[in-house]
Write a protein that holds these residues in place. Sequence first.
Motif, short mmCIF file in Angstrom:
data_model
loop_
_atom_site.label_atom_id
_atom_site.label_comp_id
_atom_site.label_asym_id
_atom_site.label_seq_id
_atom_site.Cartn_x
_atom_site.Cartn_y
_atom_site.Cartn_z
N ALA A 1 0.83 -1.20 0.00
CA ALA A 1 0.00 0.00 0.00
C ALA A 1 0.86 1.25 0.00
CB ALA A 1 -0.93 -0.01 1.21
N GLU A 2 1.92 1.24 0.80
CA GLU A 2 2.81 2.40 0.85
C GLU A 2 3.54 2.59 -0.48
OE1 GLU A 2 4.57 5.79 2.12
OE2 GLU A 2 2.90 4.68 3.00
N GLU A 3 3.96 1.48 -1.10
CA GLU A 3 4.61 1.58 -2.41
C GLU A 3 3.68 2.21 -3.43
OE1 GLU A 3 5.78 -2.36 -3.41
OE2 GLU A 3 7.37 -2.47 -1.91
N LYS A 4 2.41 1.79 -3.41
CA LYS A 4 1.45 2.35 -4.37
C LYS A 4 1.20 3.84 -4.09
CE LYS A 4 0.82 -1.55 -6.46
NZ LYS A 4 -0.45 -2.30 -6.39
N ARG A 5 1.19 4.25 -2.83
CA ARG A 5 1.02 5.67 -2.52
C ARG A 5 2.18 6.49 -3.09
NH1 ARG A 5 -0.12 3.60 2.77
NH2 ARG A 5 -2.38 3.47 3.14
N VAL A 6 3.38 5.96 -2.97
CA VAL A 6 4.55 6.66 -3.50
C VAL A 6 4.45 6.77 -5.02
CG1 VAL A 6 7.05 6.51 -3.81
CG2 VAL A 6 6.03 6.00 -1.59
N ILE A 7 4.03 5.70 -5.68
CA ILE A 7 3.89 5.71 -7.14
C ILE A 7 2.84 6.74 -7.57
CG2 ILE A 7 3.11 4.36 -9.12
CD1 ILE A 7 4.35 1.90 -7.75
N LEU A 8 1.70 6.74 -6.89
CA LEU A 8 0.63 7.68 -7.25
C LEU A 8 1.07 9.13 -7.03
CD1 LEU A 8 -2.47 5.78 -5.83
CD2 LEU A 8 -1.87 6.12 -8.23
N ALA A 9 1.78 9.38 -5.94
CA ALA A 9 2.27 10.74 -5.68
C ALA A 9 3.30 11.15 -6.73
CB ALA A 9 2.88 10.81 -4.28
N HIS A 10 4.17 10.21 -7.10
CA HIS A 10 5.18 10.47 -8.13
C HIS A 10 4.51 10.79 -9.47
CE1 HIS A 10 9.11 10.40 -9.84
NE2 HIS A 10 8.96 9.29 -10.53
N HIS A 11 3.48 10.01 -9.80
CA HIS A 11 2.75 10.24 -11.05
C HIS A 11 2.05 11.60 -11.04
CE1 HIS A 11 -1.00 9.95 -13.48
NE2 HIS A 11 -0.20 9.40 -14.37
N ALA A 12 1.38 11.93 -9.94
CA ALA A 12 0.66 13.20 -9.87
C ALA A 12 1.61 14.39 -9.98
CB ALA A 12 -0.12 13.27 -8.55
N GLU A 13 2.78 14.28 -9.35
CA GLU A 13 3.75 15.37 -9.40
C GLU A 13 4.23 15.62 -10.84
OE1 GLU A 13 8.28 16.34 -7.78
OE2 GLU A 13 7.23 14.52 -7.14
N ARG A 14 4.53 14.54 -11.56
CA ARG A 14 5.07 14.70 -12.91
C ARG A 14 3.98 15.05 -13.93
NH1 ARG A 14 10.33 10.71 -13.40
NH2 ARG A 14 11.50 11.88 -11.83
N GLN A 15 2.76 14.63 -13.67
CA GLN A 15 1.68 15.00 -14.57
C GLN A 15 1.34 16.48 -14.46
OE1 GLN A 15 -0.25 12.80 -16.93
NE2 GLN A 15 1.83 12.07 -16.66
N ALA A 16 1.67 17.08 -13.33
CA ALA A 16 1.41 18.51 -13.13
C ALA A 16 2.48 19.39 -13.77
CB ALA A 16 1.30 18.82 -11.64
N ALA A 17 3.62 18.79 -14.15
CA ALA A 17 4.72 19.56 -14.74
C ALA A 17 4.46 19.82 -16.21
CB ALA A 17 6.03 18.80 -14.57
#
Length: 262
Positions: A46-62
């Motif tokens: 679950a924690e790994e997936k949270r990190v992936i989702l946060a990483h994705h959201a950060e880069r999609q906002a760039a």
Amino acid sequence: MEYRHGPDAGTGNGMNRLIRRSGPVLLILAVLPLLLMLGFWQLNRAEEKRVILAHHAERQAAEPVDIARLLDTEDPAYRRVHLQGRFDAAHSLLLDNSTRDGKAGVELLQPFQDQPSGLWLWVNRGWLPWPDRRTPPAFTTPSQPQDLTAWVHVPLGESFHLQADALNDSWPKLVTAVTPETLWAALDRQGYPHELRLEPGSAAYRVDWPVVAIDPQKHVGYAVQWFALATALLGLSLYWGWRNRKTEEKPHGSSHEPRRRT
């Protein structure tokens, strides 16, 4: 009348009682660590997936960048890129085993040459339905130059490699996974080693890819189930031990007298 004496008579019965009483408890205690391990493993996932989702959201906002800037990037996953060029309609890939809303379909990938850099890329134009396996899925390819925005897809796990004989089939090819380097070698081209996925636009089909297959909350739910089962087994072992002690504390009365046989 004969009396049955000897130390072995009581020892065998005592050993049998011990195994009968303590065996289930020992089995439960042996299973408990496995259940706890599975619960903590689900929490880690679950924690790994949270990190992936946060990483994705950060880069999609760039803001999107030119593909040339990503060539030396060690971590290109989810980065948005700006592309200008043309599709190669003669070499299309249909990625099989893809469903949306319970319907079977494929994802369409085509080579795309970025004109500013001259680099070839495999661009995933999205999902399209394939209701009848006897008929090839219908799609069109824009012939005019395209101005596109896409993002880099890096698989989380190992993908299946195409078999050598699959590379000799006619185009479009039906594949079960995408390995860009193998495909560029089949086309005798130098290309980008990762798949790019289109954002919504005129050249895109359905592009609502899930970032992760299972969201973090589901992993947490699975962990709760494992921990609940471990708690139940622990309570059962404690009850079993308490019941055995109560049984041993009861007076045996006449059971201490030796048996008589006539």
